[in-house]
Design a protein around this motif. Structure first.
Motif, PDB file in Angstrom:
ATOM      1  N   MET A   1       0.822  -1.193   0.000  1.00  0.00           N
ATOM      2  CA  MET A   1       0.000   0.000   0.000  1.00  0.00           C
ATOM      3  C   MET A   1       0.865   1.255   0.000  1.00  0.00           C
ATOM      4  SD  MET A   1      -3.117   0.813  -0.035  1.00  0.00           S
ATOM      5  CE  MET A   1      -4.248   2.084   0.335  1.00  0.00           C
ATOM      6  N   GLY A   2       1.967   1.241   0.737  1.00  0.00           N
ATOM      7  CA  GLY A   2       2.838   2.413   0.792  1.00  0.00           C
ATOM      8  C   GLY A   2       3.491   2.718  -0.546  1.00  0.00           C
ATOM      9  N   TYR A   3       3.804   1.668  -1.278  1.00  0.00           N
ATOM     10  CA  TYR A   3       4.443   1.850  -2.585  1.00  0.00           C
ATOM     11  C   TYR A   3       3.489   2.529  -3.563  1.00  0.00           C
ATOM     12  CZ  TYR A   3       6.543   0.759  -7.085  1.00  0.00           C
ATOM     13  OH  TYR A   3       7.076   0.854  -8.342  1.00  0.00           O
ATOM     14  N   VAL A   4       2.241   2.123  -3.566  1.00  0.00           N
ATOM     15  CA  VAL A   4       1.242   2.704  -4.477  1.00  0.00           C
ATOM     16  C   VAL A   4       1.031   4.177  -4.142  1.00  0.00           C
ATOM     17  CG1 VAL A   4      -1.168   2.582  -5.207  1.00  0.00           C
ATOM     18  CG2 VAL A   4       0.128   0.483  -4.852  1.00  0.00           C
ATOM     19  N   LEU A   5       0.973   4.495  -2.873  1.00  0.00           N
ATOM     20  CA  LEU A   5       0.790   5.877  -2.446  1.00  0.00           C
ATOM     21  C   LEU A   5       1.973   6.743  -2.898  1.00  0.00           C
ATOM     22  CD1 LEU A   5      -0.941   7.907  -0.889  1.00  0.00           C
ATOM     23  CD2 LEU A   5       0.314   7.253   1.171  1.00  0.00           C
ATOM     24  N   ARG A   6       3.190   6.221  -2.733  1.00  0.00           N
ATOM     25  CA  ARG A   6       4.375   6.968  -3.173  1.00  0.00           C
ATOM     26  C   ARG A   6       4.365   7.192  -4.679  1.00  0.00           C
ATOM     27  NH1 ARG A   6       9.282   3.842  -0.849  1.00  0.00           N
ATOM     28  NH2 ARG A   6       7.704   2.222  -0.616  1.00  0.00           N
ATOM     29  N   VAL A   7       3.973   6.202  -5.433  1.00  0.00           N
ATOM     30  CA  VAL A   7       3.922   6.337  -6.891  1.00  0.00           C
ATOM     31  C   VAL A   7       2.877   7.364  -7.292  1.00  0.00           C
ATOM     32  CG1 VAL A   7       3.325   5.137  -9.037  1.00  0.00           C
ATOM     33  CG2 VAL A   7       4.821   4.034  -7.367  1.00  0.00           C
ATOM     34  N   ARG A   8       1.737   7.334  -6.640  1.00  0.00           N
ATOM     35  CA  ARG A   8       0.681   8.303  -6.950  1.00  0.00           C
ATOM     36  C   ARG A   8       1.111   9.725  -6.590  1.00  0.00           C
ATOM     37  NH1 ARG A   8      -5.130   5.515  -5.547  1.00  0.00           N
ATOM     38  NH2 ARG A   8      -4.962   3.865  -7.116  1.00  0.00           N
ATOM     39  N   LEU A   9       1.741   9.880  -5.448  1.00  0.00           N
ATOM     40  CA  LEU A   9       2.225  11.209  -5.058  1.00  0.00           C
ATOM     41  C   LEU A   9       3.302  11.708  -6.011  1.00  0.00           C
ATOM     42  CD1 LEU A   9       2.385  11.032  -1.158  1.00  0.00           C
ATOM     43  CD2 LEU A   9       0.900  12.458  -2.566  1.00  0.00           C
ATOM     44  N   ALA A  10       4.205  10.827  -6.403  1.00  0.00           N
ATOM     45  CA  ALA A  10       5.255  11.221  -7.345  1.00  0.00           C
ATOM     46  C   ALA A  10       4.651  11.619  -8.679  1.00  0.00           C
ATOM     47  CB  ALA A  10       6.256  10.084  -7.523  1.00  0.00           C
ATOM     48  N   SER A  11       3.658  10.876  -9.132  1.00  0.00           N
ATOM     49  CA  SER A  11       2.996  11.203 -10.390  1.00  0.00           C
ATOM     50  C   SER A  11       2.259  12.530 -10.286  1.00  0.00           C
ATOM     51  CB  SER A  11       2.009  10.101 -10.777  1.00  0.00           C
ATOM     52  OG  SER A  11       2.666   8.895 -10.986  1.00  0.00           O
ATOM     53  N   PHE A  12       1.598  12.761  -9.149  1.00  0.00           N
ATOM     54  CA  PHE A  12       0.883  14.013  -8.955  1.00  0.00           C
ATOM     55  C   PHE A  12       1.839  15.203  -8.998  1.00  0.00           C
ATOM     56  CE2 PHE A  12      -0.373  17.356  -5.982  1.00  0.00           C
ATOM     57  CZ  PHE A  12      -1.539  17.794  -6.608  1.00  0.00           C
ATOM     58  N   PHE A  13       2.935  15.117  -8.263  1.00  0.00           N
ATOM     59  CA  PHE A  13       3.873  16.236  -8.228  1.00  0.00           C
ATOM     60  C   PHE A  13       4.577  16.438  -9.557  1.00  0.00           C
ATOM     61  CE2 PHE A  13       3.632  15.570  -3.545  1.00  0.00           C
ATOM     62  CZ  PHE A  13       3.095  16.814  -3.254  1.00  0.00           C
ATOM     63  N   THR A  14       4.822  15.357 -10.277  1.00  0.00           N
ATOM     64  CA  THR A  14       5.409  15.491 -11.616  1.00  0.00           C
ATOM     65  C   THR A  14       4.446  16.203 -12.540  1.00  0.00           C
ATOM     66  OG1 THR A  14       6.668  13.460 -11.294  1.00  0.00           O
ATOM     67  CG2 THR A  14       6.386  14.220 -13.549  1.00  0.00           C
ATOM     68  N   GLY A  15       3.181  15.857 -12.483  1.00  0.00           N
ATOM     69  CA  GLY A  15       2.166  16.527 -13.292  1.00  0.00           C
ATOM     70  C   GLY A  15       2.010  17.993 -12.916  1.00  0.00           C
ATOM     71  N   ALA A  16       2.032  18.271 -11.618  1.00  0.00           N
ATOM     72  CA  ALA A  16       1.909  19.662 -11.162  1.00  0.00           C
ATOM     73  C   ALA A  16       3.094  20.499 -11.625  1.00  0.00           C
ATOM     74  CB  ALA A  16       1.794  19.696  -9.638  1.00  0.00           C
ATOM     75  N   ALA A  17       4.287  19.934 -11.541  1.00  0.00           N
ATOM     76  CA  ALA A  17       5.480  20.672 -11.986  1.00  0.00           C
ATOM     77  C   ALA A  17       5.442  20.897 -13.490  1.00  0.00           C
ATOM     78  CB  ALA A  17       6.743  19.900 -11.603  1.00  0.00           C
ATOM     79  N   THR A  18       5.018  19.898 -14.245  1.00  0.00           N
ATOM     80  CA  THR A  18       4.945  20.036 -15.698  1.00  0.00           C
ATOM     81  C   THR A  18       3.918  21.081 -16.096  1.00  0.00           C
ATOM     82  OG1 THR A  18       5.569  17.729 -15.951  1.00  0.00           O
ATOM     83  CG2 THR A  18       4.571  18.784 -17.842  1.00  0.00           C
ATOM     84  N   SER A  19       2.758  21.047 -15.468  1.00  0.00           N
ATOM     85  CA  SER A  19       1.726  22.029 -15.814  1.00  0.00           C
ATOM     86  C   SER A  19       2.148  23.441 -15.395  1.00  0.00           C
ATOM     87  CB  SER A  19       0.393  21.656 -15.177  1.00  0.00           C
ATOM     88  OG  SER A  19       0.491  21.669 -13.772  1.00  0.00           O
TER      89      SER A  19
END
Length: 72
Positions: A1-19
């Motif tokens: 469960m912790g791994y999925v949360l980290r991946v989702r957070l990393a994806s979210f922040f990558t998207g936010a930085a790109t936008s």
């Protein structure tokens, strides 16, 4: 469960930085186009660039004279 949360957070922040980067790039480009448009309108209104250049030269002279006074 912790791994999925980290991946989702990393994806979210990558998207936010790109936008954010894309948004700032678009704003910068719009600002640049607007500045060029205003400059062209000003040159048409004045009739030539010489007046603007003369204004810059006079301001440079005034600034340099103030800097000389400050040194003394």
């Amino acid at each position: 469960m912790g791994y999925v949360l980290r991946v989702r957070l990393a994806s979210f922040f990558t998207g936010a930085a790109t936008s954010s980067f894309v948004g700032l790039y678009i704003l910068h480009r719009d600002y640049k186009v607007a500045q060029e448009s205003i400059t062209q309108q000003w040159e048409k209104f004045c009739g030539c660039e010489v007046q603007v250049k003369g204004l810059h030269d006079s301001l440079e002279q005034r600034i340099s004279s103030l800097e000389k006074l400050k040194r003394n």
